[in-house]
Design a protein around this motif. Structure first.
Motif, PDB file in Angstrom:
ATOM      1  N   GLU A  70       0.835  -1.200   0.000  1.00  0.00           N
ATOM      2  CA  GLU A  70       0.000   0.000   0.000  1.00  0.00           C
ATOM      3  C   GLU A  70       0.872   1.254   0.000  1.00  0.00           C
ATOM      4  O   GLU A  70       1.896   1.308   0.686  1.00  0.00           O
ATOM      5  N   PRO A  71       0.479   2.277  -0.759  1.00  0.00           N
ATOM      6  CA  PRO A  71       1.334   3.465  -0.920  1.00  0.00           C
ATOM      7  C   PRO A  71       1.697   4.169   0.377  1.00  0.00           C
ATOM      8  O   PRO A  71       2.842   4.611   0.537  1.00  0.00           O
ATOM      9  N   LEU A  72       0.766   4.295   1.309  1.00  0.00           N
ATOM     10  CA  LEU A  72       1.073   5.023   2.540  1.00  0.00           C
ATOM     11  C   LEU A  72       2.159   4.298   3.334  1.00  0.00           C
ATOM     12  O   LEU A  72       3.101   4.925   3.834  1.00  0.00           O
ATOM     13  N   LEU A  73       2.056   2.975   3.435  1.00  0.00           N
ATOM     14  CA  LEU A  73       3.063   2.211   4.164  1.00  0.00           C
ATOM     15  C   LEU A  73       4.387   2.207   3.402  1.00  0.00           C
ATOM     16  O   LEU A  73       5.464   2.305   4.001  1.00  0.00           O
ATOM     17  N   CYS A 126       2.728   7.449  -4.065  1.00  0.00           N
ATOM     18  CA  CYS A 126       3.952   7.549  -3.254  1.00  0.00           C
ATOM     19  C   CYS A 126       4.650   8.882  -3.481  1.00  0.00           C
ATOM     20  O   CYS A 126       5.115   9.523  -2.523  1.00  0.00           O
ATOM     21  N   ARG A 127       4.742   9.300  -4.725  1.00  0.00           N
ATOM     22  CA  ARG A 127       5.395  10.582  -5.006  1.00  0.00           C
ATOM     23  C   ARG A 127       4.666  11.731  -4.323  1.00  0.00           C
ATOM     24  O   ARG A 127       5.288  12.623  -3.741  1.00  0.00           O
ATOM     25  N   THR A 128       3.339  11.710  -4.389  1.00  0.00           N
ATOM     26  CA  THR A 128       2.557  12.766  -3.755  1.00  0.00           C
ATOM     27  C   THR A 128       2.781  12.771  -2.251  1.00  0.00           C
ATOM     28  O   THR A 128       3.012  13.830  -1.640  1.00  0.00           O
ATOM     29  N   LEU A 129       2.743  11.596  -1.633  1.00  0.00           N
ATOM     30  CA  LEU A 129       2.933  11.504  -0.191  1.00  0.00           C
ATOM     31  C   LEU A 129       4.337  11.936   0.220  1.00  0.00           C
ATOM     32  O   LEU A 129       4.519  12.664   1.205  1.00  0.00           O
ATOM     33  N   LEU A 130       5.338  11.509  -0.524  1.00  0.00           N
ATOM     34  CA  LEU A 130       6.725  11.862  -0.198  1.00  0.00           C
ATOM     35  C   LEU A 130       6.995  13.345  -0.401  1.00  0.00           C
ATOM     36  O   LEU A 130       7.900  13.910   0.225  1.00  0.00           O
ATOM     37  N   GLU A 134      -1.456  15.143  -0.343  1.00  0.00           N
ATOM     38  CA  GLU A 134      -2.536  14.292   0.164  1.00  0.00           C
ATOM     39  C   GLU A 134      -3.110  13.473  -0.976  1.00  0.00           C
ATOM     40  O   GLU A 134      -3.233  13.959  -2.104  1.00  0.00           O
ATOM     41  N   VAL A 135      -3.484  12.216  -0.666  1.00  0.00           N
ATOM     42  CA  VAL A 135      -3.986  11.296  -1.678  1.00  0.00           C
ATOM     43  C   VAL A 135      -5.368  10.787  -1.278  1.00  0.00           C
ATOM     44  O   VAL A 135      -5.549  10.237  -0.187  1.00  0.00           O
ATOM     45  N   LEU A 142      -6.576   1.440  -6.670  1.00  0.00           N
ATOM     46  CA  LEU A 142      -6.118   2.015  -5.404  1.00  0.00           C
ATOM     47  C   LEU A 142      -7.271   2.684  -4.679  1.00  0.00           C
ATOM     48  O   LEU A 142      -8.088   3.367  -5.298  1.00  0.00           O
ATOM     49  N   GLU A 143      -7.315   2.483  -3.358  1.00  0.00           N
ATOM     50  CA  GLU A 143      -8.262   3.200  -2.516  1.00  0.00           C
ATOM     51  C   GLU A 143      -7.486   3.893  -1.403  1.00  0.00           C
ATOM     52  O   GLU A 143      -6.675   3.267  -0.716  1.00  0.00           O
ATOM     53  N   ALA A 144      -7.726   5.170  -1.249  1.00  0.00           N
ATOM     54  CA  ALA A 144      -7.098   5.951  -0.184  1.00  0.00           C
ATOM     55  C   ALA A 144      -8.010   7.119   0.138  1.00  0.00           C
ATOM     56  O   ALA A 144      -8.631   7.702  -0.760  1.00  0.00           O
ATOM     57  N   VAL A 145      -8.100   7.471   1.418  1.00  0.00           N
ATOM     58  CA  VAL A 145      -8.987   8.551   1.844  1.00  0.00           C
ATOM     59  C   VAL A 145      -8.167   9.543   2.669  1.00  0.00           C
ATOM     60  O   VAL A 145      -7.773   9.259   3.805  1.00  0.00           O
ATOM     61  N   GLY A 146      -7.877  10.679   2.070  1.00  0.00           N
ATOM     62  CA  GLY A 146      -7.147  11.720   2.789  1.00  0.00           C
ATOM     63  C   GLY A 146      -5.812  11.256   3.325  1.00  0.00           C
ATOM     64  O   GLY A 146      -5.381  11.683   4.408  1.00  0.00           O
ATOM     65  N   ALA A 147      -5.117  10.403   2.584  1.00  0.00           N
ATOM     66  CA  ALA A 147      -3.831   9.880   3.052  1.00  0.00           C
ATOM     67  C   ALA A 147      -2.779  10.984   3.041  1.00  0.00           C
ATOM     68  O   ALA A 147      -2.586  11.654   2.030  1.00  0.00           O
ATOM     69  N   ARG A 148      -2.107  11.165   4.165  1.00  0.00           N
ATOM     70  CA  ARG A 148      -1.053  12.167   4.283  1.00  0.00           C
ATOM     71  C   ARG A 148       0.094  11.581   5.092  1.00  0.00           C
ATOM     72  O   ARG A 148      -0.089  10.650   5.876  1.00  0.00           O
TER      73      ARG A 148
END
Length: 311
Positions: A70-73, A126-130, A134-135, A142-148
């Motif tokens: 998962e991208p956040l992890l 991943c690029r956005t988070l790094l 926020e994703v 992919l599913e993500a809700v307000g991932a930061r």
């Protein structure tokens, strides 16, 4: 002169840290670790262990399995590695090819097109988070809700992104967005779920290089091109070695001798071949697996020094 990296996996703490020191002292640019959940060590734990015994080399995945991570992890792992290494992390991503890695999670491996779509979605997230963004995403990939990810904050901005594979859609995206396009020479996964058909012919690599070049048109800094060396052997009889290898993998000796995925010959011949690969395909980076490190050391010493070495 080409840039060389080493891909390896830890067996124990002492040999792993000794390898990291050797890779740096010999002059390689990076130490990389593969990602096969359930069948190999965690790449990020291993690379973090190499950070305090090195100072210069990049540390990265070759490649993280985007299909099951998962991208956040994943972004958190990469950012943490960048922090503990003082800004030396590299994120390498692949679409995944081993069916068991999905089955152990209660899923079936998707088809190639779906895996590539997933890789692209994971890479973009991943690029956005790094980068501190926020994703939010709702879709089959992919599913993500307000991932930061405000913490940990990476040292590098941006962290270099390498994308590995040979799928046409993947190469187009990588040519347009990645920092490094990692060519593997691997084709369809075979029945054992691990081995592959090879795509080592000049015509096949011509097509892949053309896709990358077309997609990168207009970029101020196009991606570097990297090849994974599947076999390396310093020998004064490259023709015989090529025939022997070709009999095992189903490739012709001519394909093998012309391929960037195989190093065969004297160190002079191998060094000359890398220059040909740079001219024809723009390949300026190589990854060599640990099992071929002795041969790679000799090639690197030749590339770095004025002295001509023979077998």
């Amino acid at each position: 002169m080409p840039t060389l990296a080493v891909q390896a996996k830890p067996r124990d703490a002492a040999s792993w840290t000794a390898l990291a020191r050797r890779v740096e002292a010999t002059g390689y640019a990076a130490l990389l670790a593969a990602d096969h959940p359930g069948a190999a060590a965690s790449p990020f734990v291993a690379l973090a262990a190499a950070a305090p015994v090195t100072e210069r080399i990049a540390l990265g995945t070759n490649v993280a399995q985007a299909g099951v991570r998962e991208p956040l992890l994943l972004a958190s792992d990469v950012a943490t590695l960048d922090v503990v290494s003082g800004g030396r992390a590299r994120l390498g991503l692949g679409a995944g090819h081993t069916p068991a890695e999905w089955r152990m999670l209660g899923r079936e491996r998707p088809g190639a097109a779906a895996r590539v779509r997933r890789l692209i979605a994971v890479a973009e997230a991943c690029r956005t988070l790094l980068d501190g963004g926020e994703v939010t995403a709702y879709g089959p990939e992919l599913e993500a809700v307000g991932a930061r990810m405000p913490m940990p904050e990476p040292v590098q901005r941006p962290i270099p992104l390498a994308v590995g594979g040979g799928n046409a859609a993947l190469l187009r995206w990588a040519g347009e967005h990645a920092d490094i396009v990692a060519l593997t020479g691997l084709g369809r996964t075979l029945a054992d779920g691990y081995d592959h058909e090879v795509r080592w012919s000049g015509a096949q690599i011509d097509r892949q290089a053309a896709l990358v070049e077309e997609a990168a048109a207009g970029r101020e800094t196009p991606p570097e091109r990297e090849a994974l060396v599947q076999h390396a052997e310093v020998t004064d009889d490259a023709e015989r070695a090529a025939h022997d290898l070709g009999d095992r993998i189903g490739a012709t000796a001519a394909e093998i001798l012309a391929s960037p995925y195989v190093w065969l010959g004297t160190v002079d011949e191998i060094a000359a071949a890398t220059a040909v690969h740079a001219r024809r395909w723009g390949i300026t980076r190589y990854i060599v697996r640990e099992e071929y490190l002795d041969a790679a050391d000799r090639v690197l010493a030749h590339l770095n020094g004025p002295r001509t070495e023979e077998v």
